[in-house]
Design a protein around this motif. Structure first.
Motif, PDB file in Angstrom:
ATOM      1  N   ALA A   1      77.102  -4.002 135.627  1.00  0.00           N
ATOM      2  CA  ALA A   1      75.951  -4.691 136.206  1.00  0.00           C
ATOM      3  C   ALA A   1      76.064  -4.735 137.727  1.00  0.00           C
ATOM      4  O   ALA A   1      75.068  -4.569 138.430  1.00  0.00           O
ATOM      5  N   VAL A   2      77.268  -4.950 138.231  1.00  0.00           N
ATOM      6  CA  VAL A   2      77.492  -4.936 139.678  1.00  0.00           C
ATOM      7  C   VAL A   2      77.196  -3.546 140.220  1.00  0.00           C
ATOM      8  O   VAL A   2      76.513  -3.395 141.239  1.00  0.00           O
ATOM      9  N   PHE A   3      77.702  -2.530 139.551  1.00  0.00           N
ATOM     10  CA  PHE A   3      77.442  -1.149 139.962  1.00  0.00           C
ATOM     11  C   PHE A   3      75.936  -0.890 140.002  1.00  0.00           C
ATOM     12  O   PHE A   3      75.422  -0.318 140.965  1.00  0.00           O
TER      13      PHE A   3
ATOM     14  N   MET B   1      72.636 -11.672 135.280  1.00  0.00           N
ATOM     15  CA  MET B   1      72.936 -10.300 135.652  1.00  0.00           C
ATOM     16  C   MET B   1      74.320  -9.867 135.212  1.00  0.00           C
ATOM     17  O   MET B   1      74.494  -8.775 134.706  1.00  0.00           O
ATOM     18  N   PHE B   2      75.323 -10.704 135.413  1.00  0.00           N
ATOM     19  CA  PHE B   2      76.681 -10.280 135.138  1.00  0.00           C
ATOM     20  C   PHE B   2      77.206 -10.792 133.817  1.00  0.00           C
ATOM     21  O   PHE B   2      78.221 -10.330 133.342  1.00  0.00           O
TER      22      PHE B   2
ATOM     23  N   LEU C   1      74.375  -2.584 142.974  1.00  0.00           N
ATOM     24  CA  LEU C   1      74.693  -1.881 144.218  1.00  0.00           C
ATOM     25  C   LEU C   1      73.900  -0.579 144.341  1.00  0.00           C
ATOM     26  O   LEU C   1      73.400  -0.257 145.419  1.00  0.00           O
ATOM     27  N   THR C   2      73.781   0.153 143.254  1.00  0.00           N
ATOM     28  CA  THR C   2      72.973   1.374 143.320  1.00  0.00           C
ATOM     29  C   THR C   2      71.495   1.022 143.496  1.00  0.00           C
ATOM     30  O   THR C   2      70.749   1.802 144.078  1.00  0.00           O
ATOM     31  N   GLY C   3      71.106  -0.159 143.031  1.00  0.00           N
ATOM     32  CA  GLY C   3      69.745  -0.635 143.259  1.00  0.00           C
ATOM     33  C   GLY C   3      69.447  -0.862 144.738  1.00  0.00           C
ATOM     34  O   GLY C   3      68.285  -0.864 145.153  1.00  0.00           O
ATOM     35  N   LEU C   4      70.480  -1.051 145.537  1.00  0.00           N
ATOM     36  CA  LEU C   4      70.310  -1.160 146.991  1.00  0.00           C
ATOM     37  C   LEU C   4      70.128   0.210 147.631  1.00  0.00           C
ATOM     38  O   LEU C   4      69.884   0.305 148.829  1.00  0.00           O
TER      39      LEU C   4
ATOM     40  N   SER D   1      80.232 -12.413 145.210  1.00  0.00           N
ATOM     41  CA  SER D   1      79.659 -13.300 144.196  1.00  0.00           C
ATOM     42  C   SER D   1      80.184 -12.957 142.812  1.00  0.00           C
ATOM     43  O   SER D   1      80.507 -13.844 142.023  1.00  0.00           O
ATOM     44  N   PHE D   2      80.286 -11.679 142.529  1.00  0.00           N
ATOM     45  CA  PHE D   2      80.830 -11.243 141.242  1.00  0.00           C
ATOM     46  C   PHE D   2      82.288 -11.673 141.096  1.00  0.00           C
ATOM     47  O   PHE D   2      82.682 -12.217 140.067  1.00  0.00           O
ATOM     48  N   LEU D   3      83.082 -11.437 142.124  1.00  0.00           N
ATOM     49  CA  LEU D   3      84.484 -11.845 142.074  1.00  0.00           C
ATOM     50  C   LEU D   3      84.596 -13.352 141.860  1.00  0.00           C
ATOM     51  O   LEU D   3      85.417 -13.809 141.064  1.00  0.00           O
ATOM     52  N   ALA D   4      83.773 -14.118 142.571  1.00  0.00           N
ATOM     53  CA  ALA D   4      83.821 -15.574 142.458  1.00  0.00           C
ATOM     54  C   ALA D   4      83.462 -16.042 141.049  1.00  0.00           C
ATOM     55  O   ALA D   4      84.025 -17.022 140.554  1.00  0.00           O
TER      56      ALA D   4
END
Length: 126
Positions: free
Chosen positions: A77-79, A69-70, A82-85, A28-31
């Motif tokens: 924000a992506v990092f 978010m981004f 991901l760490t939030g997971l 999603s971030f890449l897109a």
């Protein structure tokens, strides 16, 4: 897409659900951030990628998953997402590397490398 999810779960030592969520966040971030022609190539070439982007959770605010978010945070924000997971730094790197490697296998190295080059700060995490 399931083969990527299984590959990531095994290499990162995480469960499949977390791997699926992490891949969705990255795609999603890449897109959102990548150049449109290359993103279209990637989404067309990677089986299931478009669906992962299209069905991403929109709970982050803004316009869809990425709007709030981004918009201001980019790669960090992506990092954080991901760490939030529950992923640790090494696991984040494994997920990102495997997602990009798989994308290169399906969409071609040049396409994916152009996406990576176009997003400020992305190369430091892979």
């Amino acid at each position: 897409m399931q083969d990527l999810i299984l590959r990531i779960a095994e290499k990162a030592g995480i469960n499949e659900d977390i791997a699926r969520q992490a891949v969705s966040i990255i795609l999603s971030f890449l897109a959102k951030e990548g150049p449109e022609p290359e993103i279209k190539q990637l989404l067309d070439a990677v089986p299931g990628a478009r669906e992962m982007v299209d069905t991403s959770d929109s709970g982050a605010g803004g316009s869809g998953l990425l709007g709030g978010m981004f918009g201001g945070g980019g790669v960090m924000a992506v990092f954080n997402e991901l760490t939030g997971l529950g992923l640790e730094m090494g696991e984040v790197q494994t997920v990102a590397k495997e997602t990009l490697d798989y994308s290169r296998e399906k969409a071609g190295r040049e396409t994916v490398d152009e996406i990576v080059r176009s997003i400020p700060g992305l190369s430091q995490f892979i």
